[in-house]
Scaffold this motif. Structure first.
Motif, PDB file in Angstrom:
ATOM      1  N   ASP A  26       0.868  -1.173   0.000  1.00  0.00           N
ATOM      2  CA  ASP A  26       0.000   0.000   0.000  1.00  0.00           C
ATOM      3  C   ASP A  26       0.902   1.220   0.000  1.00  0.00           C
ATOM      4  O   ASP A  26       1.645   1.447   0.956  1.00  0.00           O
ATOM      5  CB  ASP A  26      -0.896   0.000   1.242  1.00  0.00           C
ATOM      6  N   PRO A  27       0.878   2.004  -1.080  1.00  0.00           N
ATOM      7  CA  PRO A  27       1.791   3.149  -1.153  1.00  0.00           C
ATOM      8  C   PRO A  27       1.466   4.279  -0.185  1.00  0.00           C
ATOM      9  O   PRO A  27       2.305   5.137   0.077  1.00  0.00           O
ATOM     10  CB  PRO A  27       1.650   3.629  -2.602  1.00  0.00           C
ATOM     11  N   VAL A  28       0.249   4.289   0.362  1.00  0.00           N
ATOM     12  CA  VAL A  28      -0.163   5.362   1.272  1.00  0.00           C
ATOM     13  C   VAL A  28      -0.004   4.876   2.707  1.00  0.00           C
ATOM     14  O   VAL A  28      -0.627   3.902   3.117  1.00  0.00           O
ATOM     15  CB  VAL A  28      -1.614   5.791   0.994  1.00  0.00           C
ATOM     16  N   GLU A  29       0.842   5.578   3.458  1.00  0.00           N
ATOM     17  CA  GLU A  29       1.180   5.120   4.810  1.00  0.00           C
ATOM     18  C   GLU A  29       0.279   5.662   5.908  1.00  0.00           C
ATOM     19  O   GLU A  29       0.175   5.080   6.967  1.00  0.00           O
ATOM     20  CB  GLU A  29       2.617   5.542   5.149  1.00  0.00           C
ATOM     21  N   SER A  32      -2.933  11.020   5.469  1.00  0.00           N
ATOM     22  CA  SER A  32      -2.740  12.165   4.572  1.00  0.00           C
ATOM     23  C   SER A  32      -3.164  11.833   3.150  1.00  0.00           C
ATOM     24  O   SER A  32      -3.500  12.720   2.362  1.00  0.00           O
ATOM     25  CB  SER A  32      -1.271  12.605   4.568  1.00  0.00           C
ATOM     26  N   GLY A  33      -3.109  10.552   2.796  1.00  0.00           N
ATOM     27  CA  GLY A  33      -3.430  10.144   1.432  1.00  0.00           C
ATOM     28  C   GLY A  33      -2.264  10.281   0.480  1.00  0.00           C
ATOM     29  O   GLY A  33      -2.382   9.972  -0.704  1.00  0.00           O
ATOM     30  N   ASP A  34      -1.125  10.766   0.985  1.00  0.00           N
ATOM     31  CA  ASP A  34       0.051  10.932   0.136  1.00  0.00           C
ATOM     32  C   ASP A  34       0.845   9.638   0.078  1.00  0.00           C
ATOM     33  O   ASP A  34       1.047   8.983   1.094  1.00  0.00           O
ATOM     34  CB  ASP A  34       0.964  12.047   0.676  1.00  0.00           C
ATOM     35  N   PRO A  35       1.329   9.257  -1.109  1.00  0.00           N
ATOM     36  CA  PRO A  35       2.129   8.033  -1.191  1.00  0.00           C
ATOM     37  C   PRO A  35       3.504   8.218  -0.564  1.00  0.00           C
ATOM     38  O   PRO A  35       4.036   9.329  -0.504  1.00  0.00           O
ATOM     39  CB  PRO A  35       2.237   7.772  -2.697  1.00  0.00           C
ATOM     40  N   TRP A  36       4.067   7.095  -0.094  1.00  0.00           N
ATOM     41  CA  TRP A  36       5.426   7.087   0.435  1.00  0.00           C
ATOM     42  C   TRP A  36       6.406   7.421  -0.690  1.00  0.00           C
ATOM     43  O   TRP A  36       6.201   7.042  -1.847  1.00  0.00           O
ATOM     44  CB  TRP A  36       5.731   5.698   0.998  1.00  0.00           C
ATOM     45  N   ASN A  37       7.473   8.139  -0.347  1.00  0.00           N
ATOM     46  CA  ASN A  37       8.514   8.487  -1.313  1.00  0.00           C
ATOM     47  C   ASN A  37       9.889   8.135  -0.743  1.00  0.00           C
ATOM     48  O   ASN A  37      10.167   8.424   0.420  1.00  0.00           O
ATOM     49  CB  ASN A  37       8.494   9.990  -1.627  1.00  0.00           C
ATOM     50  N   PRO A  38      10.759   7.548  -1.576  1.00  0.00           N
ATOM     51  CA  PRO A  38      12.136   7.320  -1.115  1.00  0.00           C
ATOM     52  C   PRO A  38      12.922   8.621  -1.168  1.00  0.00           C
ATOM     53  O   PRO A  38      12.500   9.597  -1.804  1.00  0.00           O
ATOM     54  CB  PRO A  38      12.680   6.311  -2.127  1.00  0.00           C
ATOM     55  N   VAL A  39      14.071   8.644  -0.513  1.00  0.00           N
ATOM     56  CA  VAL A  39      14.925   9.826  -0.536  1.00  0.00           C
ATOM     57  C   VAL A  39      15.371  10.092  -1.975  1.00  0.00           C
ATOM     58  O   VAL A  39      15.827   9.194  -2.678  1.00  0.00           O
ATOM     59  CB  VAL A  39      16.160   9.615   0.367  1.00  0.00           C
ATOM     60  N   SER A 175       8.289  -3.279   3.695  1.00  0.00           N
ATOM     61  CA  SER A 175       9.711  -3.010   3.889  1.00  0.00           C
ATOM     62  C   SER A 175      10.517  -3.391   2.651  1.00  0.00           C
ATOM     63  O   SER A 175      11.417  -2.656   2.231  1.00  0.00           O
ATOM     64  CB  SER A 175      10.217  -3.781   5.113  1.00  0.00           C
ATOM     65  N   ALA A 176      10.183  -4.524   2.045  1.00  0.00           N
ATOM     66  CA  ALA A 176      10.924  -4.983   0.869  1.00  0.00           C
ATOM     67  C   ALA A 176      10.738  -4.041  -0.309  1.00  0.00           C
ATOM     68  O   ALA A 176      11.710  -3.689  -1.000  1.00  0.00           O
ATOM     69  CB  ALA A 176      10.484  -6.397   0.496  1.00  0.00           C
ATOM     70  N   VAL A 177       9.516  -3.607  -0.543  1.00  0.00           N
ATOM     71  CA  VAL A 177       9.250  -2.707  -1.665  1.00  0.00           C
ATOM     72  C   VAL A 177       9.953  -1.362  -1.446  1.00  0.00           C
ATOM     73  O   VAL A 177      10.581  -0.811  -2.359  1.00  0.00           O
ATOM     74  CB  VAL A 177       7.736  -2.509  -1.875  1.00  0.00           C
ATOM     75  N   LYS A 178       9.885  -0.848  -0.230  1.00  0.00           N
ATOM     76  CA  LYS A 178      10.537   0.434   0.066  1.00  0.00           C
ATOM     77  C   LYS A 178      12.053   0.320  -0.084  1.00  0.00           C
ATOM     78  O   LYS A 178      12.710   1.236  -0.593  1.00  0.00           O
ATOM     79  CB  LYS A 178      10.184   0.892   1.482  1.00  0.00           C
ATOM     80  N   THR A 179      12.606  -0.791   0.347  1.00  0.00           N
ATOM     81  CA  THR A 179      14.057  -0.989   0.224  1.00  0.00           C
ATOM     82  C   THR A 179      14.459  -1.037  -1.233  1.00  0.00           C
ATOM     83  O   THR A 179      15.423  -0.377  -1.650  1.00  0.00           O
ATOM     84  CB  THR A 179      14.483  -2.277   0.953  1.00  0.00           C
TER      85      THR A 179
END
Length: 197
Positions: A26-29, A32-39, A175-179
């Motif tokens: 789920d991209p929304v954490e 806020s409804g905003d998707p997670w973003n990597p650095v 965690s895997a997708v974010k990594t």
């Protein structure tokens, strides 16, 4: 009129769980409804679809129009135990009965930095491996279509496919997708500055 807003020059990574029934990513954490973003990058969530050919065309179009600089496909593996980063896809129709493209290569290789992703997944405490075998499902079909549709000569965008074992809890999938996305983001350059009018 100058609104004072600076354009977002972060490159985009499209992240797509191709199977609409796969809800572990789920991209929304938060609320806020905003998707997670990597650095250093921003994510472009793309919903899955039961029509793999339509989804493959949509994702190829996003890449060709420059709306994203990279793509990470997300799904399940038929294998137990570890997260698998699929390194290649075969030229097969969805039913597996024949070649998808009679003039295309028999195998195409994913362009995401596989060894680095597996290293970071392992460092995050997740069992992971880079797999050479292509599983016979919509994920492999979509991966082949996208890689085969890339134009010749241009720098290849980072395109990868990560598969979660069926017993992986949602927190580990997240965690895997974010990594994996964070590794891809480290290799992306900021978007060029717009030309002054």
């Amino acid at each position: 009129m100058d609104t004072g807003l600076r354009p977002d020059r972060r490159p985009a990574i499209a992240i797509c769980a191709w199977d609409p029934g796969f809800t572990a990513w789920d991209p929304v954490e938060d609320l806020s409804g905003d998707p997670w973003n990597p650095v250093g990058a921003r994510t472009l969530p793309v919903p899955g679809s039961p029509a793999a050919d339509v989804l493959a065309a949509e994702l190829s179009a996003l890449l060709s129009r420059g709306e994203c600089s990279a793509l990470l496909l997300v799904g399940r593996t038929v294998h137990a135990g570890a997260f698998r980063l699929q390194m290649r896809a075969e030229n097969r129709r969805l039913d597996g009965a024949d070649r998808l493209d009679h003039t295309g290569p028999g195998v195409v290789r994913a362009t995401a930095p596989a060894a680095e992703i597996v290293r970071d997944l392992t460092a995050a405490g997740l069992d992971a491996l880079a797999a050479s075998d292509a599983e016979e499902d919509a994920g492999s079909y979509i991966l082949y279509r996208i890689l085969n549709d890339l134009p010749d000569g241009a720098a290849s965008p980072a395109i990868g496919l990560i598969r979660a074992p069926s017993d992986a809890p949602n927190t580990k999938v997240q965690s895997a997708v974010k990594t994996a996305a964070s590794v891809i983001a480290r290799h992306l350059a900021p978007l060029p500055r717009p030309n002054a009018a």
